[in-house]
Design a protein around this motif. Structure first.
Motif, PDB file in Angstrom:
ATOM      1  N   ALA A 130       0.870  -1.307   0.034  1.00  0.00           N
ATOM      2  CA  ALA A 130       0.007   0.016  -0.100  1.00  0.00           C
ATOM      3  C   ALA A 130       0.809   1.274   0.012  1.00  0.00           C
ATOM      4  N   ILE A 131       1.957   1.265   0.672  1.00  0.00           N
ATOM      5  CA  ILE A 131       2.976   2.350   0.786  1.00  0.00           C
ATOM      6  C   ILE A 131       3.267   2.904  -0.618  1.00  0.00           C
ATOM      7  N   GLU A 132       3.608   1.655  -1.465  1.00  0.00           N
ATOM      8  CA  GLU A 132       4.171   1.940  -3.019  1.00  0.00           C
ATOM      9  C   GLU A 132       3.222   2.535  -3.867  1.00  0.00           C
ATOM     10  N   VAL A 133       2.128   2.225  -3.682  1.00  0.00           N
ATOM     11  CA  VAL A 133       1.090   2.669  -4.657  1.00  0.00           C
ATOM     12  C   VAL A 133       0.185   3.959  -4.601  1.00  0.00           C
ATOM     13  N   VAL A 134       0.513   4.814  -3.505  1.00  0.00           N
ATOM     14  CA  VAL A 134      -0.309   6.155  -3.434  1.00  0.00           C
ATOM     15  C   VAL A 134       0.110   6.838  -4.699  1.00  0.00           C
ATOM     16  N   LYS A 135      -0.822   7.539  -5.229  1.00  0.00           N
ATOM     17  CA  LYS A 135      -0.584   8.337  -6.336  1.00  0.00           C
ATOM     18  C   LYS A 135      -0.625   9.754  -5.870  1.00  0.00           C
ATOM     19  N   TRP A 136       0.259  10.680  -6.534  1.00  0.00           N
ATOM     20  CA  TRP A 136       0.436  11.941  -6.124  1.00  0.00           C
ATOM     21  C   TRP A 136       0.272  12.947  -7.046  1.00  0.00           C
ATOM     22  N   SER A 137      -0.480  14.168  -6.610  1.00  0.00           N
ATOM     23  CA  SER A 137      -1.031  15.273  -7.660  1.00  0.00           C
ATOM     24  C   SER A 137      -0.723  16.361  -6.897  1.00  0.00           C
ATOM     25  N   THR A 138      -0.700  17.729  -7.690  1.00  0.00           N
ATOM     26  CA  THR A 138      -0.674  19.043  -6.984  1.00  0.00           C
ATOM     27  C   THR A 138      -2.144  19.605  -6.976  1.00  0.00           C
ATOM     28  N   GLY A 139      -2.269  20.735  -6.240  1.00  0.00           N
ATOM     29  CA  GLY A 139      -3.485  21.397  -5.963  1.00  0.00           C
ATOM     30  C   GLY A 139      -3.368  22.610  -5.138  1.00  0.00           C
ATOM     31  N   ILE A 140      -4.595  23.213  -4.969  1.00  0.00           N
ATOM     32  CA  ILE A 140      -4.701  24.377  -4.248  1.00  0.00           C
ATOM     33  C   ILE A 140      -5.778  23.936  -3.105  1.00  0.00           C
TER      34      ILE A 140
ATOM     35  N   VAL B  27      -0.709  26.160  -1.703  1.00  0.00           N
ATOM     36  CA  VAL B  27      -0.240  24.946  -2.487  1.00  0.00           C
ATOM     37  C   VAL B  27      -0.091  23.826  -1.676  1.00  0.00           C
ATOM     38  N   ILE B  28      -0.670  22.551  -2.384  1.00  0.00           N
ATOM     39  CA  ILE B  28      -0.686  21.301  -1.663  1.00  0.00           C
ATOM     40  C   ILE B  28      -0.414  20.227  -2.496  1.00  0.00           C
ATOM     41  N   ILE B  29       0.532  19.258  -1.742  1.00  0.00           N
ATOM     42  CA  ILE B  29       0.486  17.905  -2.628  1.00  0.00           C
ATOM     43  C   ILE B  29      -0.525  16.995  -2.334  1.00  0.00           C
ATOM     44  N   LYS B  30      -1.499  16.230  -2.949  1.00  0.00           N
ATOM     45  CA  LYS B  30      -2.407  15.330  -2.589  1.00  0.00           C
ATOM     46  C   LYS B  30      -1.919  14.000  -2.990  1.00  0.00           C
ATOM     47  N   GLY B  31      -2.093  13.037  -1.894  1.00  0.00           N
ATOM     48  CA  GLY B  31      -1.791  11.693  -2.067  1.00  0.00           C
ATOM     49  C   GLY B  31      -3.194  10.992  -1.954  1.00  0.00           C
ATOM     50  N   LYS B  32      -3.478   9.880  -2.970  1.00  0.00           N
ATOM     51  CA  LYS B  32      -4.549   9.349  -3.055  1.00  0.00           C
ATOM     52  C   LYS B  32      -4.107   7.856  -2.779  1.00  0.00           C
ATOM     53  N   ASN B  33      -4.930   7.538  -1.674  1.00  0.00           N
ATOM     54  CA  ASN B  33      -4.586   5.969  -1.048  1.00  0.00           C
ATOM     55  C   ASN B  33      -5.761   5.332  -1.727  1.00  0.00           C
ATOM     56  N   ASP B  34      -5.466   4.359  -2.599  1.00  0.00           N
ATOM     57  CA  ASP B  34      -6.594   3.480  -3.015  1.00  0.00           C
ATOM     58  C   ASP B  34      -6.757   1.967  -2.458  1.00  0.00           C
ATOM     59  N   SER B  35      -6.039   2.034  -1.301  1.00  0.00           N
ATOM     60  CA  SER B  35      -5.872   0.521  -0.533  1.00  0.00           C
ATOM     61  C   SER B  35      -6.746   0.542   0.550  1.00  0.00           C
ATOM     62  N   PRO B  36      -6.882  -0.596   1.294  1.00  0.00           N
ATOM     63  CA  PRO B  36      -7.657  -0.648   2.456  1.00  0.00           C
ATOM     64  C   PRO B  36      -6.901  -0.414   3.678  1.00  0.00           C
ATOM     65  N   PHE B  37      -5.675   0.078   3.597  1.00  0.00           N
ATOM     66  CA  PHE B  37      -4.693   0.278   4.619  1.00  0.00           C
ATOM     67  C   PHE B  37      -4.386   1.733   4.880  1.00  0.00           C
ATOM     68  N   HIS B  38      -4.195   1.997   6.291  1.00  0.00           N
ATOM     69  CA  HIS B  38      -3.603   3.567   6.621  1.00  0.00           C
ATOM     70  C   HIS B  38      -2.101   3.344   6.233  1.00  0.00           C
ATOM     71  N   VAL B  39      -1.820   4.661   5.496  1.00  0.00           N
ATOM     72  CA  VAL B  39      -0.336   4.941   5.086  1.00  0.00           C
ATOM     73  C   VAL B  39       0.086   5.941   5.902  1.00  0.00           C
ATOM     74  N   SER B  40       1.173   6.084   6.807  1.00  0.00           N
ATOM     75  CA  SER B  40       1.524   6.991   7.577  1.00  0.00           C
ATOM     76  C   SER B  40       3.060   7.616   7.058  1.00  0.00           C
TER      77      SER B  40
END
Length: 247
Positions: free
Chosen positions: A158-168, A173-186
């Protein structure tokens, strides 16, 4: 003795201190994984200090300032109160009570609190103005993991498959991490790499099937083609280093 009274003492003590101080009680882990079907899960507490301590333990749901007397959580902690002599230890057991149904398709997270209450100050010590009575609290996460979502290998993936993008967000300015897994990623830390430019991010945790926002320090713009490098935490409390493109 009320727990919220000691929480106030912690805050006041930390504000007054001008020297290094640390908790005497050390836990055997930095996070607890409670797998569905487990009879109990144990955590060892060791008093590495030179004085006996009274220890109070409780669970919370994410609000560290919530009153322990009003919190309900579907776990029984044994013992809830204990005395640990210097250089001795105490094992704490967690039992899922089933009093509240938890999600079957993703992890649920709770927080385990350990409050050290020091012995009463003697009359002679009380007269010494340099003596400061302190109570320390340690707080770590407990993850309840349903059997249907997989085990250690799936959580590591799950740690490896988080997808990242930019946003406001709110003009920032922020970076968004999308976690499509059933696990928490810290994450312990993260930074953006663009050529020789390095931009630090605030660390955070992303819940299952959710999107997390990471604030960009100093609100710097993110050049196209940048990469995020991160330090995440695995089930054993170890650091996992990785990097991913920012889409």
């Amino acid at each position: 003795m009320k727990l919220n009274k000691w929480a106030s003492i912690i805050s006041l003590s930390l504000a007054m201190l001008c020297f290094n101080a640390s908790a005497d009680v050390v836990l055997s882990t930095t996070r607890i994984i409670y797998k569905e079907g487990s009879k109990t899960v144990n955590v060892r507490m060791e008093n590495q200090g030179s004085r006996p301590l009274l220890i109070q333990t409780w669970m919370d749901r994410g609000n560290k300032d919530s009153d322990p007397g009003t919190i309900t959580a579907p776990f029984v902690i044994t013992p809830p109160i204990s005395r640990i002599d210097p250089k001795r230890g105490q094992t704490v057991s967690f039992l899922y009570s089933g009093s509240e149904p938890l999600a079957k398709d993703r992890e649920s997270v709770f927080w385990f609190n350990v409050l050290e209450i020091p012995p009463k100050v003697t009359e002679s010590a009380r007269k010494d103005a340099s003596v400061l009575q302190m109570a320390f609290r340690t707080r770590i996460k407990l993850f309840y993991r349903p059997e249907s979502i997989g085990g250690d290998l799936a959580a590591a993936k799950a740690i490896e498959v988080v997808k990242w993008s930019t946003g406001i967000e709110n003009g920032k300015v922020i970076i968004k991490g999308k976690n499509d897994s059933p696990f928490h990623v810290s994450y312990v830390s993260a930074k953006i790499i663009s050529g020789h430019k390095i931009i630090d991010l605030e660390s955070s945790m992303i819940a299952p099937f959710s999107q997390g926002s990471f604030a960009v320090k100093n609100n710097q713009s993110i050049p196209a083609g940048s990469t995020i490098e991160y330090n995440a935490i695995n089930d054993f409390g170890g650091i996992v280093k990785g990097k991913s493109p920012i889409l």
